[in-house]
Design an enzyme around this catalytic site. Sequence first.
Site, PDB file in Angstrom:
ATOM      1  N   ASN A   1      -1.617   7.062  -2.247  1.00 36.81           N
ATOM      2  CA  ASN A   1      -2.856   6.858  -1.498  1.00 36.81           C
ATOM      3  C   ASN A   1      -3.678   5.750  -2.151  1.00 36.81           C
ATOM      4  O   ASN A   1      -4.895   5.846  -2.294  1.00 36.81           O
ATOM      5  CB  ASN A   1      -3.681   8.157  -1.407  1.00 36.81           C
ATOM      6  CG  ASN A   1      -4.731   8.080  -0.327  1.00 36.81           C
ATOM      7  OD1 ASN A   1      -4.563   7.349   0.651  1.00 36.81           O
ATOM      8  ND2 ASN A   1      -5.826   8.785  -0.505  1.00 36.81           N
ATOM      9  N   ASN A   2      -2.993   4.699  -2.569  1.00 39.93           N
ATOM     10  CA  ASN A   2      -3.627   3.605  -3.295  1.00 39.93           C
ATOM     11  C   ASN A   2      -2.776   2.353  -3.105  1.00 39.93           C
ATOM     12  O   ASN A   2      -1.587   2.451  -2.827  1.00 39.93           O
ATOM     13  CB  ASN A   2      -3.686   3.965  -4.791  1.00 39.93           C
ATOM     14  CG  ASN A   2      -4.669   3.116  -5.569  1.00 39.93           C
ATOM     15  OD1 ASN A   2      -5.390   2.299  -4.986  1.00 39.93           O
ATOM     16  ND2 ASN A   2      -4.705   3.296  -6.877  1.00 39.93           N
TER      17      ASN A   2
ATOM     18  N   HIS B   1       0.874  -1.175   0.000  1.00 38.10           N
ATOM     19  CA  HIS B   1       0.000   0.000   0.000  1.00 38.10           C
ATOM     20  C   HIS B   1       0.911   1.225   0.000  1.00 38.10           C
ATOM     21  O   HIS B   1       1.716   1.401   0.914  1.00 38.10           O
ATOM     22  CB  HIS B   1      -0.917   0.008   1.221  1.00 38.10           C
ATOM     23  CG  HIS B   1      -1.903   1.127   1.165  1.00 38.10           C
ATOM     24  ND1 HIS B   1      -3.185   0.971   0.673  1.00 38.10           N
ATOM     25  CD2 HIS B   1      -1.785   2.434   1.482  1.00 38.10           C
ATOM     26  CE1 HIS B   1      -3.806   2.124   0.712  1.00 38.10           C
ATOM     27  NE2 HIS B   1      -2.979   3.034   1.203  1.00 38.10           N
ATOM     28  N   CYS B   2       0.779   2.065  -1.022  1.00 40.95           N
ATOM     29  CA  CYS B   2       1.718   3.177  -1.188  1.00 40.95           C
ATOM     30  C   CYS B   2       1.089   4.492  -0.703  1.00 40.95           C
ATOM     31  O   CYS B   2       0.110   4.961  -1.288  1.00 40.95           O
ATOM     32  CB  CYS B   2       2.110   3.303  -2.657  1.00 40.95           C
ATOM     33  SG  CYS B   2       3.304   4.619  -2.922  1.00 40.95           S
ATOM     34  N   PRO B   3       1.626   5.109   0.368  1.00 41.62           N
ATOM     35  CA  PRO B   3       1.056   6.383   0.828  1.00 41.62           C
ATOM     36  C   PRO B   3       1.266   7.519  -0.173  1.00 41.62           C
ATOM     37  O   PRO B   3       0.470   8.443  -0.230  1.00 41.62           O
ATOM     38  CB  PRO B   3       1.798   6.658   2.136  1.00 41.62           C
ATOM     39  CG  PRO B   3       2.995   5.792   2.118  1.00 41.62           C
ATOM     40  CD  PRO B   3       2.726   4.644   1.211  1.00 41.62           C
TER      41      PRO B   3
END
Length: 368
Positions: A189-190, A184-186
């Site tokens: 945001n996805n 999950h990549c901040p």
Amino acid sequence: MRGQRSLLLGPARLCLRLLLLLGYRRRCPPLLRGLVQRWRYGKVCLRSLLYNSFGGSETVVDAAFEPVYWLVDNVIRWFGVVFVVLVIVLTGSIVAIAYLCVLPLILRTYSVPRLCWHFFYSHWNLILIVFHYYQAITTPPGYPPQGRNDIATVSICKKCIYPKPARTHHCSICNRCVLKMDHHCPWLNNCVGHYNHRYFFSFCFFMTLGCVYCSYGSWDLFREAYAAIETYHQTPPPTFSFRERITHKSLIYLWFLCSLCLSFLSSVALALGALTVWHAVLISRGETSIERHINKKERRRLQAKGRVFRNPYNYGCMDNWKVFLGVDTGRHWLTRVLLPSSHLPHGNGMSWEAPPWVTAHSASVMAV
Ligand SMILES: [Zn+2]
Ligand SMILES: [Zn+2]
């Protein structure tokens, strides 16, 4: 521990028996009777929660930590929006400085061929960064269907209580299962999964190229601007106009942002470069970030038994890249890699047959 528990439970049980005795004989006041009923209700409720063949101390700890998980997940989700805004603002500021400060300078000093090269390269790089970032944040990573279906599954998700196809993992921030989940990549945001993994990697790659290009290309301008700033406090003071002073400071900001500081002591270019290289190594091996840990454990387990682990999704370095980038023919290196392309990845993210042109296909040893 056991002694302490019995020490506390003993008097509690004795009090309860007394209360029950009073309750049965109907001599106690209504308030006390109400308390007894509430106690009984609470006991039955607690037992119904804990008396489960699947339950245990782990379930109790999980339930106790649920508010903490909820808080962390929501903070990360909220921070995700801040990170996306940060990426857009920082990249936008670099582009604005390039147009407003760098362009007027190089128009006066650079030769025409050099100008043309910078013009075409910088715009090509910028278009690819913007395209891949937009696609990475707006493309859903892919989710397994939740109704009745004939898809081959390998396990059940404990959170969703639904069957999981191979390479699917549960994301606690998105609160759902994601096909071929990487992480999950901040910054997006996805989640990074089957359908947007290529966009994520291409964004990292072209952003790294852009940072290296800006740092290297603006090195001379940065040195001149820095030397000019050092003369500001001389007597007599230099006769720089307001616009020139802003240009000096903007050039220093541009160089520092691209080269030196964003987080702690690592530079954007170096941090991004390391991230890109790490993901490139994983793609070459046909693994995701999550599978890297699973495969490592499996490799050690089989090694202890004197057996060799083979990753069933590893088709060989070059073929792994072709599958990942969706390159079927030689022309695709230009149209699908070096130019913006929104082609879909191979497969549906649920079954993992190798594309027909893949020659070396590893034997399926395990399903992740
Ligand atoms: Zn799930
Ligand atoms: Zn997620």
